[in-house]
Design a protein around this motif. Structure first.
Motif, short mmCIF file in Angstrom:
data_model
loop_
_atom_site.label_atom_id
_atom_site.label_comp_id
_atom_site.label_asym_id
_atom_site.label_seq_id
_atom_site.Cartn_x
_atom_site.Cartn_y
_atom_site.Cartn_z
N LEU A 176 0.75 -1.23 -0.13
CA LEU A 176 0.02 -0.03 0.00
C LEU A 176 0.86 1.35 -0.03
N SER A 177 2.07 0.99 0.75
CA SER A 177 2.96 2.29 0.70
C SER A 177 3.85 2.54 -0.63
N SER A 178 3.79 1.32 -1.45
CA SER A 178 4.59 1.50 -2.72
C SER A 178 3.36 2.32 -3.55
N MET A 179 2.19 1.61 -3.56
CA MET A 179 1.22 2.54 -4.36
C MET A 179 0.92 3.88 -4.08
N ALA A 180 1.29 4.26 -2.90
CA ALA A 180 1.06 5.75 -2.59
C ALA A 180 2.46 6.53 -3.31
N CYS A 181 3.60 5.75 -3.30
CA CYS A 181 4.64 6.37 -3.96
C CYS A 181 4.33 6.28 -5.53
N ASP A 182 3.77 5.49 -6.01
CA ASP A 182 3.19 5.29 -7.39
C ASP A 182 2.38 6.73 -7.80
N ARG A 183 1.35 6.79 -6.87
CA ARG A 183 0.48 8.07 -7.11
C ARG A 183 1.30 9.22 -7.22
N CYS A 184 2.11 9.44 -6.01
CA CYS A 184 2.78 10.51 -5.85
C CYS A 184 3.74 10.90 -6.99
N ALA A 185 4.43 9.62 -7.76
CA ALA A 185 5.08 10.13 -8.91
C ALA A 185 4.27 10.43 -10.15
N ALA A 186 3.02 10.01 -10.23
CA ALA A 186 2.00 10.11 -11.35
C ALA A 186 1.50 11.45 -11.35
N ILE A 187 1.30 12.29 -10.10
CA ILE A 187 0.81 13.49 -9.90
C ILE A 187 1.88 14.51 -9.87
N CYS A 188 2.96 14.48 -9.04
CA CYS A 188 3.85 15.34 -8.76
C CYS A 188 5.05 15.73 -9.99
N ILE B 77 1.57 15.01 -2.77
CA ILE B 77 0.32 15.02 -3.48
C ILE B 77 -0.52 16.15 -3.39
N LEU B 78 -0.87 16.27 -2.19
CA LEU B 78 -1.73 17.50 -1.79
C LEU B 78 -1.13 18.83 -2.05
N SER B 79 0.28 19.22 -1.81
CA SER B 79 0.77 20.11 -2.19
C SER B 79 0.87 20.51 -3.62
N THR B 80 1.17 19.66 -4.37
CA THR B 80 1.14 19.79 -5.72
C THR B 80 -0.41 20.05 -6.42
N ILE B 81 -1.48 19.32 -5.65
CA ILE B 81 -2.87 19.69 -6.42
C ILE B 81 -3.34 21.14 -5.81
N LEU B 82 -2.93 21.41 -4.68
CA LEU B 82 -3.19 22.85 -4.43
C LEU B 82 -2.60 23.94 -5.29
N LYS B 83 -1.60 23.57 -5.87
CA LYS B 83 -1.23 24.63 -6.87
C LYS B 83 -2.09 24.56 -8.17
N ILE B 84 -2.67 23.64 -8.56
CA ILE B 84 -3.58 23.55 -9.66
C ILE B 84 -4.86 24.70 -9.43
N GLN C 132 -9.98 18.11 -8.80
CA GLN C 132 -10.76 16.80 -8.88
C GLN C 132 -10.17 15.56 -9.66
N GLU C 133 -9.95 15.99 -10.67
CA GLU C 133 -9.02 15.07 -11.66
C GLU C 133 -7.79 14.52 -11.32
N ALA C 134 -7.03 15.71 -10.83
CA ALA C 134 -5.90 15.10 -10.42
C ALA C 134 -5.96 13.90 -8.92
N PHE C 135 -6.94 14.37 -8.05
CA PHE C 135 -7.03 13.58 -6.69
C PHE C 135 -8.02 12.36 -6.88
N SER C 136 -8.80 12.41 -7.88
CA SER C 136 -9.59 11.38 -8.18
C SER C 136 -9.04 9.85 -8.29
N PRO C 137 -7.78 9.63 -8.92
CA PRO C 137 -7.31 8.15 -8.70
C PRO C 137 -6.67 8.05 -7.23
N CYS C 138 -6.48 8.90 -6.65
CA CYS C 138 -5.85 8.76 -5.24
C CYS C 138 -7.08 8.53 -4.01
#
Length: 315
Positions: A115-127, A221-228, A235-241
């Motif tokens: 689950l933590s590896s999946m979080a890293c994957d989502r972080c790389a995809a968004i950031c 992830i949240l710091s990157t999304i807040l810049k949008i 919403q589109e960026a956070f939806s996969p997370c």
């Protein structure tokens, strides 16, 4: 010094959840239904990801292994639980009990790190969307997956070493629905203080390390999304997370409640509810969480069904 007769335990008795025949029948029906949903949901998720080329991405690579772990560790626990609810025989051999306990430890902690590896994957995809496929290459994904299984194996190995040093005598009744470390430890007739400390340290370290990885990833992830600037973009960026965050919250919440708490006598009611939740309910919920909130999985299911209908129509 006086001696006392000690008879080593060769079998354990799993007391389960209740002695009432009517309630056991209700629980059997409920758990059987949930297990069937777990098998169909996780098996279906693995099959869809394998059959649809558009889902051959790092995110779904990890998701397929999450489904495999859910399916496997639910199968380690639920069939024996169903057997105990349906029959009067609640006996389990010493060897089978320890095999069940250590298989569960291995699979549960592997899932924790995955689950933590999946979080890293989502972080790389968004950031880092432009470098995502480079950062999460096949080699990197396989390394993270191997690390998850390795840490799960290490936790299980430590558990085996610690539990094998204990002696069990006199009492053979496990007040639980399966062979889990806390209630089994409570039956030991030798000093188990050091064993409890070692198991808690390793379990706590794995949980804490993976939880830190998840937290750091989602802060980024949240710091990157807040810049949008646009709301739809956020919403589109956070939806996969969202699905992953919900699965993480449920899993870590019950794990922390069970394993990271002050030392006290085993709590029959609360720990029973928690164990049912993370062994039977969570494996059923994960495929539902990831499929119901995921348009890509729904679209992949439609494509797979259309491919199956196509050849039949040609015939």
């Amino acid at each position: 010094m006086g001696r006392r007769n000690i008879t080593p335990v060769s079998d354990f008795i799993l007391m389960g959840l209740t002695d009432s025949g009517e309630i056991r029948l209700v629980l059997f029906t409920l758990f059987l239904l949930m297990y069937l949903i777990t098998v169909l949901g996780n098996g279906g998720m693995i099959l869809i990801i394998r059959l649809d080329p558009q889902l051959h991405t790092p995110m779904y690579f990890f998701l397929s292994h999450l489904s495999f772990l859910d399916l496997t560790y639910s199968s380690v626990i639920t069939p024996k639980t169903l057997d105990n609810l349906l029959t009067s025989s609640k006996c389990v051999s010493y060897l089978n009990c320890f095999m069940q306990m250590n298989c569960f430890v291995f699979l549960a902690f592997t899932q924790c790190v995955l689950l933590s590896s999946m979080a890293c994957d989502r972080c790389a995809a968004i950031c880092s969307p432009l470098r995502y496929l480079v950062v999460m290459s096949s080699r990197h994904c396989c390394s993270l997956l191997f690390g998850s299984y390795l840490i799960g194996f290490m936790d299980s190995f430590i558990n085996v070493l610690c539990m094998s040093r204990l002696h069990f005598c006199d009492s053979d009744v496990i007040c639980h629905l399966f062979c889990e470390a806390p209630p089994v430890l409570a039956l030991s007739c030798t000093d188990r203080h050091n064993t409890e400390i070692i198991i808690s340290i390793f379990a706590g370290s794995s949980l804490l390390a993976s939880l830190v990885m998840v937290s750091v990833s989602y802060v980024a992830i949240l710091s990157t999304i807040l810049k949008i600037t646009s709301t739809s973009g956020k919403q589109e960026a956070f939806s996969p997370c969202a699905s992953h965050l919900l699965a993480v919250t449920i899993f870590y919440g019950t794990a922390i409640f069970t394993y990271i708490k002050p030392s006290k006598p085993y709590s029959l009611g609360k720990d029973h509810v928690a164990s049912v939740f993370y062994t039977i309910v969570i494996p059923m919920l994960n495929p539902l969480i990831y499929s119901l909130r995921n348009k890509e999985v729904k679209n992949a299911l439609r494509r797979v069904m259309q491919k199956r209908k196509g050849p039949k129509q040609l015939k």
